[in-house]
Design a protein around this motif. Structure first.
Motif, PDB file in Angstrom:
ATOM      1  N   TYR A 255       0.828  -1.206   0.000  1.00  0.00           N
ATOM      2  CA  TYR A 255       0.000   0.000   0.000  1.00  0.00           C
ATOM      3  C   TYR A 255       0.866   1.262   0.000  1.00  0.00           C
ATOM      4  O   TYR A 255       0.603   2.208  -0.746  1.00  0.00           O
ATOM      5  CB  TYR A 255      -0.926   0.026   1.219  1.00  0.00           C
ATOM      6  CG  TYR A 255      -1.571   1.367   1.445  1.00  0.00           C
ATOM      7  CD1 TYR A 255      -2.641   1.788   0.659  1.00  0.00           C
ATOM      8  CD2 TYR A 255      -1.084   2.245   2.428  1.00  0.00           C
ATOM      9  CE1 TYR A 255      -3.219   3.030   0.843  1.00  0.00           C
ATOM     10  CE2 TYR A 255      -1.666   3.490   2.611  1.00  0.00           C
ATOM     11  CZ  TYR A 255      -2.739   3.872   1.821  1.00  0.00           C
ATOM     12  OH  TYR A 255      -3.306   5.109   2.009  1.00  0.00           O
ATOM     13  N   LEU A 256       1.901   1.271   0.829  1.00  0.00           N
ATOM     14  CA  LEU A 256       2.770   2.441   0.893  1.00  0.00           C
ATOM     15  C   LEU A 256       3.505   2.650  -0.427  1.00  0.00           C
ATOM     16  O   LEU A 256       3.681   3.785  -0.879  1.00  0.00           O
ATOM     17  CB  LEU A 256       3.770   2.300   2.041  1.00  0.00           C
ATOM     18  CG  LEU A 256       4.708   3.498   2.269  1.00  0.00           C
ATOM     19  CD1 LEU A 256       3.907   4.767   2.524  1.00  0.00           C
ATOM     20  CD2 LEU A 256       5.658   3.227   3.421  1.00  0.00           C
ATOM     21  N   THR A 257       3.918   1.564  -1.061  1.00  0.00           N
ATOM     22  CA  THR A 257       4.590   1.659  -2.358  1.00  0.00           C
ATOM     23  C   THR A 257       3.659   2.274  -3.397  1.00  0.00           C
ATOM     24  O   THR A 257       4.058   3.135  -4.184  1.00  0.00           O
ATOM     25  CB  THR A 257       5.048   0.267  -2.829  1.00  0.00           C
ATOM     26  OG1 THR A 257       5.938  -0.292  -1.858  1.00  0.00           O
ATOM     27  CG2 THR A 257       5.775   0.355  -4.172  1.00  0.00           C
ATOM     28  N   GLN A 258       2.388   1.829  -3.387  1.00  0.00           N
ATOM     29  CA  GLN A 258       1.398   2.380  -4.313  1.00  0.00           C
ATOM     30  C   GLN A 258       1.137   3.856  -4.023  1.00  0.00           C
ATOM     31  O   GLN A 258       1.069   4.683  -4.944  1.00  0.00           O
ATOM     32  CB  GLN A 258       0.091   1.592  -4.203  1.00  0.00           C
ATOM     33  CG  GLN A 258       0.207   0.145  -4.658  1.00  0.00           C
ATOM     34  CD  GLN A 258      -0.977  -0.692  -4.226  1.00  0.00           C
ATOM     35  OE1 GLN A 258      -1.779  -0.284  -3.380  1.00  0.00           O
ATOM     36  NE2 GLN A 258      -1.109  -1.877  -4.805  1.00  0.00           N
ATOM     37  N   LEU A 259       1.013   4.183  -2.745  1.00  0.00           N
ATOM     38  CA  LEU A 259       0.761   5.569  -2.346  1.00  0.00           C
ATOM     39  C   LEU A 259       1.900   6.490  -2.774  1.00  0.00           C
ATOM     40  O   LEU A 259       1.678   7.568  -3.315  1.00  0.00           O
ATOM     41  CB  LEU A 259       0.575   5.645  -0.834  1.00  0.00           C
ATOM     42  CG  LEU A 259       0.490   7.057  -0.220  1.00  0.00           C
ATOM     43  CD1 LEU A 259      -0.728   7.794  -0.745  1.00  0.00           C
ATOM     44  CD2 LEU A 259       0.481   6.985   1.297  1.00  0.00           C
ATOM     45  N   ARG A 260       3.127   6.051  -2.529  1.00  0.00           N
ATOM     46  CA  ARG A 260       4.284   6.896  -2.856  1.00  0.00           C
ATOM     47  C   ARG A 260       4.401   7.097  -4.376  1.00  0.00           C
ATOM     48  O   ARG A 260       4.805   8.167  -4.829  1.00  0.00           O
ATOM     49  CB  ARG A 260       5.560   6.274  -2.293  1.00  0.00           C
ATOM     50  CG  ARG A 260       5.636   6.276  -0.781  1.00  0.00           C
ATOM     51  CD  ARG A 260       6.309   7.510  -0.212  1.00  0.00           C
ATOM     52  NE  ARG A 260       5.784   8.791  -0.613  1.00  0.00           N
ATOM     53  CZ  ARG A 260       4.833   9.469   0.060  1.00  0.00           C
ATOM     54  NH1 ARG A 260       4.307   8.967   1.152  1.00  0.00           N
ATOM     55  NH2 ARG A 260       4.433  10.646  -0.356  1.00  0.00           N
ATOM     56  N   GLU A 261       4.063   6.073  -5.161  1.00  0.00           N
ATOM     57  CA  GLU A 261       4.112   6.231  -6.621  1.00  0.00           C
ATOM     58  C   GLU A 261       3.056   7.240  -7.072  1.00  0.00           C
ATOM     59  O   GLU A 261       3.319   8.092  -7.935  1.00  0.00           O
ATOM     60  CB  GLU A 261       3.891   4.882  -7.311  1.00  0.00           C
ATOM     61  CG  GLU A 261       4.143   4.901  -8.811  1.00  0.00           C
ATOM     62  CD  GLU A 261       5.607   5.086  -9.160  1.00  0.00           C
ATOM     63  OE1 GLU A 261       5.897   5.366 -10.345  1.00  0.00           O
ATOM     64  OE2 GLU A 261       6.467   4.944  -8.276  1.00  0.00           O
ATOM     65  N   LYS A 262       1.884   7.143  -6.480  1.00  0.00           N
ATOM     66  CA  LYS A 262       0.830   8.105  -6.807  1.00  0.00           C
ATOM     67  C   LYS A 262       1.242   9.524  -6.446  1.00  0.00           C
ATOM     68  O   LYS A 262       1.071  10.463  -7.228  1.00  0.00           O
ATOM     69  CB  LYS A 262      -0.465   7.712  -6.088  1.00  0.00           C
ATOM     70  CG  LYS A 262      -1.671   8.570  -6.433  1.00  0.00           C
ATOM     71  CD  LYS A 262      -1.886   9.708  -5.449  1.00  0.00           C
ATOM     72  CE  LYS A 262      -2.247   9.204  -4.067  1.00  0.00           C
ATOM     73  NZ  LYS A 262      -2.545  10.351  -3.149  1.00  0.00           N
ATOM     74  N   GLN A 263       1.814   9.682  -5.252  1.00  0.00           N
ATOM     75  CA  GLN A 263       2.250  10.999  -4.803  1.00  0.00           C
ATOM     76  C   GLN A 263       3.378  11.542  -5.688  1.00  0.00           C
ATOM     77  O   GLN A 263       3.415  12.734  -5.998  1.00  0.00           O
ATOM     78  CB  GLN A 263       2.715  10.941  -3.345  1.00  0.00           C
ATOM     79  CG  GLN A 263       1.605  10.662  -2.344  1.00  0.00           C
ATOM     80  CD  GLN A 263       0.643  11.828  -2.241  1.00  0.00           C
ATOM     81  OE1 GLN A 263      -0.248  11.990  -3.069  1.00  0.00           O
ATOM     82  NE2 GLN A 263       0.807  12.639  -1.217  1.00  0.00           N
TER      83      GLN A 263
END
Length: 205
Positions: free
Chosen positions: A48-56
């Motif tokens: 989830y954090l990996t996905q969030l950071r890519e989005k950000q």
């Protein structure tokens, strides 16, 4: 017009990605996440954090607020084809990105400022909205009154030094101070090191 005014270098360190040319040198000296307790965080991020950071990261590359980015993702999902590639094409087709890609600005932030101040026309009409979406056949031209300013008088030099000009879907003419949109952005012409599938997965939770 709402916009993110936080320091670009701080954003770059947070995402581990240089969002501006001036961030490269600083990140070479000061790597890692900014903040007092940054080193206390887990070294192995969750999916989830990996996905969030890519989005950000992608949101900050193109300079969008969260609601703008989420709405663009919804539009990309309604289009034919792969949602992630659709999203990147929509981002690339923003007017501020086209001005940056043509080399008329050193960064997307600068391109947004130039557009917001009304220095350009789109198909003969003055524009001041950076998020306008360009299409094949569009003509972006520096306004005659703006062409006399010191910034645009040095446009030839600015274009030579710019880093965002090597794309095949637009044609820039610094002498005429014009940009012609001659096609649509291909996937490989978006910013490098983007994993759009992670963004699709983030929004599909």
């Amino acid at each position: 017009m709402a916009r993110d005014k936080s320091p670009i270098v701080k954003q770059s360190r947070r995402e581990g990605y240089a969002l501006h040319r001036k961030a490269h040198k600083i990140m070479a000296r000061k790597s890692g996440i900014p903040g007092q307790h940054a080193h206390d965080r887990s070294s192995k991020p969750s999916l989830y954090l990996t996905q969030l950071r890519e989005k950000q990261k992608v949101r900050r590359i193109y300079g969008l607020l969260e609601k703008q980015f989420a709405n663009l993702m919804k539009e990309a999902e309604r289009m034919n084809g792969m949602s992630g590639e659709n999203l990147l094409q929509l981002l690339e087709r923003r007017l501020d990105n086209a001005v940056y890609r043509a080399g008329f600005a050193a960064s997307r932030r600068q391109a947004r400022q130039l557009i917001s101040h009304g220095h350009f026309t789109l198909n003969g009409r003055r524009v001041d909205i950076p998020s306008i979406r360009v299409k094949a056949g569009d003509q972006i031209i520096v306004r005659p009154s703006s062409s006399k300013t010191a910034y645009f008088a040095a446009l030839d030099e600015i274009v030579r030094d710019a880093s965002g000009s090597a794309v095949g879907w637009l044609k820039a003419d610094p002498k005429k101070m014009s940009i012609e949109i001659i096609g649509l952005p291909a996937r490989e012409e978006a910013e490098p090191d983007i994993n759009e599938q992670l963004i699709v997965e983030y929004y599909s939770r």
